[in-house]
Design an enzyme around this catalytic site. Structure first.
Site, PDB file in Angstrom:
ATOM      1  N   ASP A 118      39.051 -10.960   5.417  1.00 30.00           N
ATOM      2  CA  ASP A 118      38.050 -11.452   5.968  1.00 30.00           C
ATOM      3  C   ASP A 118      38.054 -10.376   7.348  1.00 30.00           C
ATOM      4  O   ASP A 118      38.829 -11.018   8.334  1.00 30.00           O
ATOM      5  CB  ASP A 118      38.175 -13.228   6.204  1.00 30.00           C
ATOM      6  CG  ASP A 118      37.844 -13.566   4.008  1.00 30.00           C
ATOM      7  OD1 ASP A 118      37.211 -12.785   3.398  1.00 30.00           O
ATOM      8  OD2 ASP A 118      38.224 -15.029   3.897  1.00 30.00           O
TER       9      ASP A 118
ATOM     10  N   ASP B 175      28.943 -19.494  -5.875  1.00 31.79           N
ATOM     11  CA  ASP B 175      30.223 -20.632  -4.486  1.00 31.79           C
ATOM     12  C   ASP B 175      29.620 -21.934  -5.502  1.00 31.79           C
ATOM     13  O   ASP B 175      28.541 -22.604  -5.317  1.00 31.79           O
ATOM     14  CB  ASP B 175      30.044 -20.749  -3.312  1.00 31.79           C
ATOM     15  CG  ASP B 175      30.950 -19.282  -2.770  1.00 31.79           C
ATOM     16  OD1 ASP B 175      31.150 -18.563  -3.163  1.00 31.79           O
ATOM     17  OD2 ASP B 175      29.911 -18.116  -1.668  1.00 31.79           O
TER      18      ASP B 175
END
EC number: 5.3.1.16
Length: 244
Positions: A8, A130
């Site tokens: 990330d 998501d």
């Protein structure tokens, strides 16, 4: 089953957030390319890269770091975070990404997905699905839509999407284990090839996900558990490749 180590990116650094919240940030490395190379050396075949600044701002912000990662490795990688324009998708594919992940934009503009599939094919365009309590989460998980995650998965499958990265936002970064029931339901209800993300924190979790291979679960993304030493990547890869 494929294990995807996660990188990330925020401000050019390799970080982890808890449940997508910037205030819950831990910096793991100032050199993401070195992290990527280390994952390759340990046997990874595919990396999962997220441009967190991109997810929050709506366009890629960490291209330099992604370019450095691409130069440092010989394995495949997929990238997501803020991909809402065709030109941004083209940029990342040109940098060497094997696949790009489209999330928020797919919810508000399904025609965008249709155009990308037409131009690049389903091998290179992956859905970032998501979910929070069964509903689709958008805008870097800041808000929840009124769309059911399964209905959305079915809609995208009908457009031609083959693979979806399914993240249970409520589990992400908490090391509480994946939501196996929700993952199984998503895979079996939609017919999508599901890569599970969020909460994978032990070899037992990997074994449990591997048992869902016949339901359509083809991979698992592991982030925080690798960085915190809860799982060794070599062990995770061995477990994922083992035959029962």
């Amino acid at each position: 089953m494929i294990i995807y180590p996660a990188i990330d990116l925020k401000d050019g650094q390799c970080v982890r957030l808890v449940q997508g919240r910037v205030e819950n940030k831990t910096v793991y490395s100032d050199a993401p390319a070195n992290v990527a190379r280390s994952f390759q050396e340990q046997g990874a075949s595919f990396l999962h890269i997220v441009d967190l600044d991109g997810a929050f701002q709506g366009s890629p912000q960490n291209l330099k770091a992604i370019e450095a990662i691409a130069a440092a490795i010989d394995i495949s990688f997929q990238v997501g975070g803020g991909l809402r324009q065709l030109s941004d998708v083209e940029k990342l594919l040109a940098l060497g990404a094997s696949r790009v992940i489209i999330g928020t934009r797919a919810v508000s503009h399904p025609d965008f997905i249709a155009n990308l599939l037409d131009k690049f094919g389903p091998e290179r365009i992956v859905l970032g699905l998501d979910a929070k309590e069964g509903m689709v989460a958008v805008e870097g998980w800041v808000s929840t839509s009124s769309v059911s995650a399964i209905d959305f998965g079915l809609q995208m499958k009908a457009l031609g999407i083959q693979t979806a990265i399914y993240t249970d936002v409520s589990r992400d970064g908490l090391l509480q284990g994946p939501n196996l029931a929700a993952i199984k339901e998503m895979a079996s209800s939609t017919g999508l090839d599901i890569i599970a993300s969020g909460g994978v924190s032990s070899l037992d979790n990997i074994r449990a996900l591997k048992e869902l291979e016949n339901d359509g679960v083809s991979g698992a993304i592991i982030g925080k558990a690798l960085y915190d030493g809860k799982i060794g990547l070599v062990d995770a890869l061995r477990e994922a490749e083992s035959k029962f």
